[in-house]
Design a protein around this motif. Structure first.
Motif, short mmCIF file in Angstrom:
data_model
loop_
_atom_site.label_atom_id
_atom_site.label_comp_id
_atom_site.label_asym_id
_atom_site.label_seq_id
_atom_site.Cartn_x
_atom_site.Cartn_y
_atom_site.Cartn_z
N TYR A 14 0.70 -1.17 0.12
CA TYR A 14 0.18 0.01 0.17
C TYR A 14 0.84 1.19 -0.04
CZ TYR A 14 -3.88 -3.17 1.31
OH TYR A 14 -4.78 -4.13 1.37
N LYS A 15 0.25 2.09 -0.64
CA LYS A 15 1.16 3.41 -0.64
C LYS A 15 1.02 4.11 0.52
CE LYS A 15 1.60 7.71 -3.53
NZ LYS A 15 2.72 7.56 -3.87
N ASP A 16 0.03 4.17 1.08
CA ASP A 16 -0.16 4.90 2.49
C ASP A 16 -0.33 3.81 3.68
OD1 ASP A 16 -0.22 7.21 4.23
OD2 ASP A 16 -1.59 8.18 2.93
N ILE A 17 -0.27 4.36 4.96
CA ILE A 17 -0.32 3.76 5.90
C ILE A 17 -1.70 2.75 5.99
CG2 ILE A 17 -0.48 3.59 8.78
CD1 ILE A 17 0.61 6.68 8.17
N PRO A 18 -1.39 1.47 6.09
CA PRO A 18 -2.34 0.42 6.42
C PRO A 18 -3.12 0.38 7.65
CG PRO A 18 -0.31 -0.69 6.66
CD PRO A 18 0.23 0.73 6.23
N SER A 19 -4.45 0.07 7.40
CA SER A 19 -5.27 0.01 8.66
C SER A 19 -5.28 -1.35 9.31
CB SER A 19 -6.62 0.62 8.55
OG SER A 19 -7.32 -0.20 7.46
N ASP A 20 -4.66 -2.31 8.45
CA ASP A 20 -4.77 -3.89 8.76
C ASP A 20 -3.52 -4.34 7.90
OD1 ASP A 20 -4.80 -6.44 9.34
OD2 ASP A 20 -6.86 -6.63 8.23
N ARG A 21 -2.57 -4.79 8.74
CA ARG A 21 -1.35 -5.45 8.31
C ARG A 21 -1.42 -6.87 8.30
NH1 ARG A 21 1.09 -1.04 10.70
NH2 ARG A 21 2.26 0.33 9.51
N LEU A 22 -2.11 -7.38 9.06
CA LEU A 22 -2.20 -8.81 9.44
C LEU A 22 -3.15 -9.90 8.15
CD1 LEU A 22 -1.49 -11.37 11.17
CD2 LEU A 22 -3.44 -11.05 12.41
N THR A 23 -4.30 -9.31 7.86
CA THR A 23 -4.96 -9.96 7.15
C THR A 23 -4.27 -10.11 5.54
OG1 THR A 23 -6.92 -9.13 8.13
CG2 THR A 23 -7.46 -9.94 6.15
N PRO A 24 -3.72 -9.09 5.07
CA PRO A 24 -2.99 -9.41 3.70
C PRO A 24 -2.11 -10.16 3.99
CG PRO A 24 -3.15 -7.06 4.05
CD PRO A 24 -3.51 -7.76 5.42
N GLU B 232 5.12 2.50 -0.78
CA GLU B 232 5.88 3.10 -0.06
C GLU B 232 5.91 2.86 1.56
OE1 GLU B 232 5.61 5.65 -3.63
OE2 GLU B 232 4.31 4.56 -2.20
N SER B 233 4.60 2.65 1.93
CA SER B 233 4.31 2.37 3.40
C SER B 233 4.30 1.13 4.08
CB SER B 233 2.94 3.16 3.86
OG SER B 233 3.08 4.63 3.54
N PHE B 234 4.07 0.13 3.07
CA PHE B 234 3.51 -1.36 3.51
C PHE B 234 3.90 -2.24 2.36
CE2 PHE B 234 0.39 -4.63 4.07
CZ PHE B 234 1.11 -5.47 4.91
N VAL B 235 4.73 -3.35 2.68
CA VAL B 235 4.84 -4.35 1.55
C VAL B 235 4.33 -5.49 2.34
CG1 VAL B 235 6.29 -5.79 0.47
CG2 VAL B 235 6.63 -3.17 0.09
N VAL B 236 3.50 -6.29 1.68
CA VAL B 236 3.04 -7.43 2.47
C VAL B 236 3.96 -8.51 2.77
CG1 VAL B 236 1.20 -9.49 2.18
CG2 VAL B 236 0.73 -7.27 1.12
N PHE C 17 10.12 -1.55 0.37
CA PHE C 17 9.10 -0.74 -0.18
C PHE C 17 9.22 -0.66 -1.73
CE2 PHE C 17 12.91 1.92 -0.26
CZ PHE C 17 12.79 2.77 -1.18
N GLY C 18 8.45 -0.02 -2.23
CA GLY C 18 8.61 0.19 -4.01
C GLY C 18 7.59 1.40 -4.14
N ILE C 19 7.72 1.82 -5.62
CA ILE C 19 6.90 2.78 -6.00
C ILE C 19 5.41 2.32 -5.99
CG2 ILE C 19 6.34 4.29 -7.95
CD1 ILE C 19 9.13 4.03 -8.97
N GLY C 20 4.56 3.13 -5.15
CA GLY C 20 3.18 2.27 -4.99
C GLY C 20 3.06 1.75 -3.83
#
Length: 418
Positions: free
Chosen positions: A189-199, A234-238, A229-232
């Motif tokens: 996700y580009k911005d801060i996720p509200s849920d990291r665990l489910t993905p 930046e805030s969260f990589v699964v 991180f990557g383009i698009g």
């Protein structure tokens, strides 16, 4: 004659430390680097309805002569390989399938779509590695694939990865050397996720389904690759470092470290020894990040040498599968392959020409003064003379002479592709 004379003088210098140069060169000759095909066409591939490059990947530059089809790409690879000492491998992505202009969805790809690649590899006597392509596709347009909330999209990519593993198995059977099939996904996700665990739960479930299909490791080796991180994203990589390291260790898969996929202050070289304590195998994608995961051409810098030192000093040449991953369209694409691959081999030779046991003993005794002094002095030992001799022995151009071959090829072949 000059090369031979310089080599003999250099040999004497190293042999004072008990370093057997002939044994070193014999060991170096056994190392196969997996050279990535996508440098040759800017990661475009040959799909009938190719999408724009996406997934946090960008290639800049418009140097003339890009490969426009698989035949041209193989021709370019073959030329580059002829300028690199040793026998190496070629690493393919799924988008390099040959379907004769027919639209074949990625979850329907079969070994027959890579038959020309296998025949070519047999002809020149090399192995092939493989990667499913989970980017540059309409079903990855929102940056999610194996962790997507839509089960239909997840299923599409699960099937693509299963098909890819079967293609890897085909490579291994046909070529007599196991194929490393590596899974990397752009999910995040580009911005801060509200849920990291489910993905991450969804990604784990998807991987479990992919690897539930049994494939003999004699023919195919499975690897998973992390990213910070990557383009698009930046805030969260699964698929983070922690996620894939845990998954690989728990499921007996190979963990792949990409040197561009970490924070700029992190070094992959420092991770190698830790991972080898817990895993029999490790894979690398050696690249050069410049401020971000920009995949610049590999140069003979401190980190490349340190990676090679960690592999060699820990007797891990048979444990670490070394591949390259960079793409630069601002310079001659064949030259990029040659520069990067020769530098990787050069770094391994540099590492083999160090008195590792002696240096380890100094450290164990707490003699840090001599340790630092010897390590620094070896930086200006006549390593170049050994490298020149190795290139001559392997019947490839010495020093920058290879560039003349590239320039001639550019004039006779690449410029005619305009």
């Amino acid at each position: 004659m000059v090369i031979k004379e310089s080599f003999e003088k250099a040999r004497q210098v190293y042999e004072k430390w008990g370093i057997n140069i002939e044994e070193v060169l014999e060991n170096l000759q056994q190392v196969s680097i997996s050279i990535h095909c996508w440098q040759g066409d800017d990661v475009k591939g040959f799909e009938a309805d190719a999408s724009e490059l996406s997934g946090g990947i960008d290639v800049t530059g418009n140097y003339p002569g890009k490969a426009r089809n698989a035949e041209e790409l193989r021709q370019d690879l073959e030329k580059a390989l002829s300028l690199i000492p040793g026998k190496h491998r070629v690493n393919l992505h799924a988008i390099y399938a040959e379907t004769n202009g027919e639209k074949v969805e990625r979850d329907q790809l079969e070994p027959k779509h890579f038959e020309n690649w296998v025949n070519w590899a047999k002809k020149i006597g090399i192995g092939l590695d493989f990667n499913p392509t989970l980017f540059s596709h309409e079903k990855a347009a929102d940056g999610l694939t194996l962790s997507h909330p839509d089960p239909g999209i997840r299923e599409f990519w699960i099937n693509h990865c299963i098909r890819s593993r079967k293609i890897g198995e085909y490579f291994g059977k046909e070529l007599g050397t196991p194929c490393l099939t590596n899974i990397w996904i752009p999910d995040g996700y580009k911005d801060i996720p509200s849920d990291r665990l489910t993905p991450r739960k969804r990604l784990k479930e998807s991987l479990d389904k992919i690897f539930s299909v049994e494939i003999n490791e004699k023919y195919n080796l499975d690897a998973v690759e992390s990213k910070l991180f990557g383009i698009g994203s930046e805030s969260f990589v699964v698929g983070s470092h922690e996620f894939y390291l845990g998954y690989a260790l728990q499921n007996n898969k190979i963990y792949l470290l990409d040197t561009g996929h970490f924070h700029p202050t992190e070094t992959v070289s420092n991770k190698i020894s830790s991972i080898l304590l817990y895993s029999d195998r490790l894979a690398l994608h050696v690249s050069r990040p410049v401020r971000w995961d920009s995949d610049h051409v590999v140069i003979f810098d401190d980190e490349l040498r340190e990676i090679a030192l960690e592999i060699v000093r820990n007797d891990a040449l048979h444990k670490v599968l070394i591949g390259l991953d960079f793409f630069d369209a601002s310079i001659n694409r064949l030259a990029a392959w040659v520069i990067g691959t020769r530098n990787m081999i050069k770094a391994l030779l540099y590492a083999m020409l160090m008195p590792h046991e002696y240096l380890k003993q100094l450290q164990e005794k707490g003699n840090f003064t001599e340790r630092l002094a010897v390590m620094e002095e070896f930086k200006t030992y006549p390593f170049g003379a050994i490298w020149d001799y190795y290139c001559e022995k392997m019947n490839v151009p010495v020093r920058e002479e290879w560039l003349k071959e590239i320039q001639k090829y550019e004039e006779e072949v690449l410029t005619k592709r305009q």
